[in-house]
Each structure stands twice: as structure tokens, then as C-alpha cells.
Scaffold this active site. Structure first.
Site, short mmCIF file in Angstrom:
data_model
loop_
_atom_site.label_atom_id
_atom_site.label_comp_id
_atom_site.label_asym_id
_atom_site.label_seq_id
_atom_site.Cartn_x
_atom_site.Cartn_y
_atom_site.Cartn_z
N ASP A 226 9.31 3.04 -0.25
CA ASP A 226 8.26 3.69 0.52
C ASP A 226 8.47 3.31 1.98
O ASP A 226 8.06 2.24 2.42
CB ASP A 226 6.88 3.26 0.01
CG ASP A 226 5.75 3.92 0.81
OD1 ASP A 226 6.06 4.67 1.76
OD2 ASP A 226 4.58 3.67 0.48
N TYR B 211 0.86 -1.19 0.00
CA TYR B 211 0.00 0.00 0.00
C TYR B 211 0.89 1.23 0.00
O TYR B 211 1.86 1.30 0.76
CB TYR B 211 -0.88 0.00 1.25
CG TYR B 211 -1.76 1.23 1.40
CD1 TYR B 211 -2.83 1.46 0.54
CD2 TYR B 211 -1.53 2.15 2.42
CE1 TYR B 211 -3.64 2.58 0.69
CE2 TYR B 211 -2.34 3.27 2.57
CZ TYR B 211 -3.40 3.48 1.70
OH TYR B 211 -4.19 4.58 1.86
N LYS C 161 4.43 9.05 8.88
CA LYS C 161 4.12 8.54 10.22
C LYS C 161 5.06 9.07 11.31
O LYS C 161 4.83 10.15 11.83
CB LYS C 161 4.01 7.02 10.17
CG LYS C 161 2.85 6.62 9.24
CD LYS C 161 2.44 5.18 9.25
CE LYS C 161 1.11 4.99 8.53
NZ LYS C 161 1.16 4.47 7.17
C1 LIG Z 1 0.46 4.80 5.80
C2 LIG Z 1 1.18 4.55 4.54
C3 LIG Z 1 1.05 5.39 3.42
C4 LIG Z 1 0.03 6.49 3.36
O1 LIG Z 1 0.27 7.48 4.29
P1 LIG Z 1 -0.94 8.47 4.70
O2 LIG Z 1 -0.29 9.44 5.61
O3 LIG Z 1 -1.98 7.60 5.33
O4 LIG Z 1 -1.43 9.10 3.44
C5 LIG Z 1 1.87 5.16 2.33
N1 LIG Z 1 2.75 4.16 2.33
C6 LIG Z 1 2.90 3.33 3.38
C7 LIG Z 1 3.92 2.24 3.32
C8 LIG Z 1 2.10 3.48 4.51
O5 LIG Z 1 2.21 2.63 5.52
#
Ligand SMILES: *Cc1c(COP(=O)(O)O)cnc(C)c1O
Length: 424
Positions: free
Chosen positions: A239, A144, A267
Site C-alpha cells: 500500500d 492504515y 495522494k
Molecule cells: C491515506 C491512505 C489510505 C486511504 O486513502 P484515502 O484516499 O484517504 O481513502 C490508504 N492507505 C494509506 C497507506 C494511506 O496513507
């Protein structure tokens, strides 16, 4: 444990907010529950509006590695607020945090801040396309990367295919440039690169996939990604929105010793406020506006309160031995939990302090296809059992759980005792 107030609050919320929530997993539907409404969190303890308390292993999806309402972060934010909370004009704080991120994750030679992980990955991909002048990207089934149109794509199982969006509202023409491969499958990638020679802008990957539950790489898969992208003059995007500052201060790239061209973090970097960043090689980052032709912007980007909370969080995490102690404590806990749950057919995948108990009947999952075979009804029973005993684990089979520096050994021992009572 009464839940009357949360249940009434959910009724009210649903009148004004679709599904009563501002992010779908919070609705707890997949585990057959209705949401808790939280009024307070401190350390690793959540308190709901019925005054029930829960030990938190979700931690706002991994944000609170230093615990909720950490006093040092809180004080820094309190001190900052009287100076105003946004200017739309540069501040020293942005440079300080960018420098800090770049020192900790050296492949991020330059950094740009945004407000969410979604924006970070979306912008990194636009930049990769601008740099390579190619349109296709490759992502992995089950990974994701936020909810941008071209990233809401998964191809189901089996051989890699052209992307079909997993969300309504995404034109097929947007999704078609997203190619999807199974994680840990080198052959599928070789095939995509030969079919789309000189057309692949980038591979984007969670270096530790966490959004299908934790599924670690096998057989040096990340090293293979580095090699195949270099050979094909495509970019490698890590990511690290979850793994950045989570596994080590230098992220998963330090943990595995692989250097991507671009990285996204989120995060943890906002210390509990909406902030994320993307960054990487200077020659690529210099293509961003105002220097170059790739446009990207944000009204609240680099927000001074978020920058302050991020800096305070990284200060805490930069103390000696934080990660050694955290990961060792987490592994002791996870190994014991795995022993307790093994007779119920549960396998725990973990990397460092991130873990997922998979109800796969004992099979270790290596990709999304394996993960999807989990008994989600059994997971839901486990979630509800833990919740009823005051433990909040991430509310889906397909998510990670996190240990914080604030989970004490005594608290973790209590959780193990509770897990022993789960009957399956
Ligand atoms: C949480 C997450 C996202 C999206 O981040 P948001 O702040 O919710 O838009 C993208 N990539 C990874 C790996 C994530 O865990």
C-alpha cells in the site's frame, strides 16, 4: 494570532456536518484544539480565514510534494477545464497516466484508476482474493489502508489474533478474515501462515508505515514478507498510497528493492484531486471486469482533471535530482530538529523526507505497541506550541510529516529556531 473566524465557522459546520469535519483527524481533538478553516494555500504556506499563516508539514497528508497551488499543475488544470470535467467514456489522459505510472513503478504492469486510497486497497484485496481463491488477508497492527470494513481491524498488541473491528458497524463476520500481526515481527507471521496453511490470499502492508507515525522496517522485514508470501503462494500488496512518488519516483519498492505483486498509489498521483490507483502483475490484473470475474467500477474513475493534475505533478517530480535534493534537504532538517528535541525525550523516526517526532522518552518505536506508549499530552503541547508560532505539523502523534520541494532552506532554518523555544 486571532482564531475567532475559524471558531465561528466550526460552530456553524457542526450544525450540518457530524463533528464539523469530513474526515475525523481534521477536528484536531487529540491535540486539544479546534480546526483551522483554510481559505488559501500556496507553496508551503496555509492561510486561514482569520488571515493567520502557517508553514505546512502535513501537506494534505502528503499530497503536495510539489507544494500547494503549484503553478505548473494549476495551469494544466486551468487549460483542461474548458474541455469538460467528466465523460464516463475513455480519454487519452487515462492511458498516458497509466503508462507513466507503469514506467515509474515497473511492478505495476497494468493500472486501474479509482477515486481514493480506500477504493484502491479495497479493490486490490478483492482482486487478490479472486486470484488466489482464498479468503484470509494479513495486515499489520497500526497500518492504515483506508476505511473499508475488512481493513478497519487491529488486534491490539501481542500475539497475532483473529481480527476484531476497531469500528462500530462492521459485522464480526466481515472482520474475521482479517488477521493482524505486529509490524517487524517475523515469528508472528510464521505462526499465522502455519495456522492458516493455504488460506492466506495476501499480506497488505505500508512498506513504510506512516499511519502510526513513521515506523521503518527492521532486519529486512519487507524482504521476509516477499519470501514468505512467495513460499505460500499468497500475494504481497504494497500500500504505497503515501509512499508512492514520495520516497523516490519508483516508490518504496524502488527504495528497498522489493517487488510486490500488487501496489496501490494515491495522494500524490492525483496532484491534489481525488484519484488513486491499484496495479500489478498483468496475469492478476486481467482478472478484473470486463476481462475477468472480479468486479470493480467507478463513475468518476480516471477523471480527466485528476489525470491532468497527476501527469503535471509527475512531470515536475521527473526533473533531474528532485528526490536526491529533497531527501538530502529533509534529512539535514530532520537531524537538526532531532537534536533540538532530544532533551525533551523526543525521538524522530524518519525515512527520506517523511518523519514523526515521537514523545517516547527516548525509546525508538519499532511497532504499534511501542508507538502507543508515547506521551500524547506532550505531543499535543508540541503541536499547540508550533501552531501558535505559525507551523502546522500533522495533528496527531500517530501521523507522518512531510517535507516538500518547496520548503526552502531558509524556511526550514526558521522552523528550527522556533522549535528551540519549545519548553516541553
Ligand atoms: C491515506 C491512505 C489510505 C486511504 O486513502 P484515502 O484516499 O484517504 O481513502 C490508504 N492507505 C494509506 C497507506 C494511506 O496513507
Amino acid at each position: 494570532m486571532g482564531r475567532e473566524k475559524s471558531i465561528a465557522a466550526f460552530e456553524e459546520a457542526q450544525k450540518y456536518i457530524p463533528g464539523g469535519v469530513n474526515s475525523p483527524v481534521r477536528a484536531l481533538r487529540s491535540v486539544g484544539e479546534t480546526p483551522l478553516f483554510i481559505k488559501k494555500a500556496e507553496g508551503v504556506t496555509l492561510t486561514d480565514i482569520d488571515d493567520n499563516q502557517y508553514t505546512d508539514f502535513c501537506l494534505s497528508w502528503g499530497v503536495f510534494i510539489a507544494g500547494h497551488a503549484n503553478p505548473k499543475v494549476q495551469q494544466a488544470v486551468i487549460n483542461a477545464i474548458p474541455n469538460g470535467t467528466s465523460y464516463g467514456i475513455p480519454t487519452l489522459l487515462e492511458t498516458q497516466l497509466a503508462k507513466r505510472v507503469s514506467e515509474l513503478i515497473p511492478s505495476m504492469e497494468q493500472v486501474r484508476f479509482v477515486n481514493s486510497g480506500t477504493e484502491a486497497t479495497m479493490s486490490a484485496i478483492r482482486l487478490a482474493r479472486g486470484y488466489t481463491k482464498r479468503d484470509y488477508i494479513i495486515k499489520f497492527d497500526g497500518c492504515y489502508h483506508g476505511h473499508a470494513d475488512h481493513l478497519l481491524v487491529s488486534a491490539g498488541s501481542g500475539v497475532a489474533t483473529c481480527g476484531i473491528s476497531s469500528s462500530s458497524g462492521v459485522p464480526q463476520d466481515f472482520a474475521k478474515y482479517t488477521l493482524v500481526a505486529p509490524f517487524n515481527d517475523k515469528e508472528a507471521l510464521r505462526e499465522i501462515f502455519s495456522r492458516h496453511k493455504d488460506e492466506i490470499a495476501a499480506i497488505i502492508v505500508e512498506p513504510v508505515p506512516c499511519n502510526m507515525g513513521v515506523v521503518p522496517q527492521q532486519n529486512d522485514f519487507l524482504k521476509f514478507l516477499r519470501e514468505i508470501t512467495t513460499e505460500n503462494q499468497s500475494l504481497l500488496i504494497f500500500d504505497e498510497v503515501i509512499t508512492g512518488f514520495r520516497l523516490t519516483l519508483g516508490g518504496a519498492q524502488k527504495f528497498y528493492g522489493i517487488e510486490p505483486d500488487l501496489t496501490t498509489v494515491g495522494k500524490i498521483v492525483g496532484g491534489g484531486f481525488p484519484a488513486a490507483a491499484f496495479g500489478g502483475r498483468r496475469d492478476i490484473m486481467q482478472l478484473l471486469a470486463p476481462l475477468g470475474p472480479v468486479y470493480q467500477a467507478g463513475t468518476l474513475s480516471g477523471n480527466p482533471i485528476a489525470m491532468t493534475a497527476g501527469l503535471a505533478t509527475l512531470d515536475i517530480l521527473s526533473q533531474p535530482n528532485v528526490y536526491e535534493e529533497l531527501n538530502a534537504k529533509a534529512e539535514r532538517f530532520i537531524n537538526k530538529l532531532a537534536e533540538i528535541l532530544r532533551p525533551k525525550g523526543v525521538v524522530i523516526n524518519h525515512v527520506g523526507n517523511m518523519f514523526t517526532p515521537f514523545f517516547t522518552g527516548g525509546i525508538v518505536p519499532h511497532d504499534f505497541n511501542d508507538v502507543k506508549k508515547s506521551d500524547t499530552a506532550a505531543f499535543a503541547r508540541f503541536f499547540r506550541y508550533m501552531l501558535s508560532h505559525g507551523v502546522y505539523i500533522s495533528p496527531s502523534q500517530f501521523e507522518g510529516n512531510f517535507v516538500s520541494i518547496q520548503h526552502s532552506d531558509a524556511k526550514l532554518a526558521e522552523i528550527l529556531e522556533i522549535a528551540k523555544g519549545f519548553e516541553g
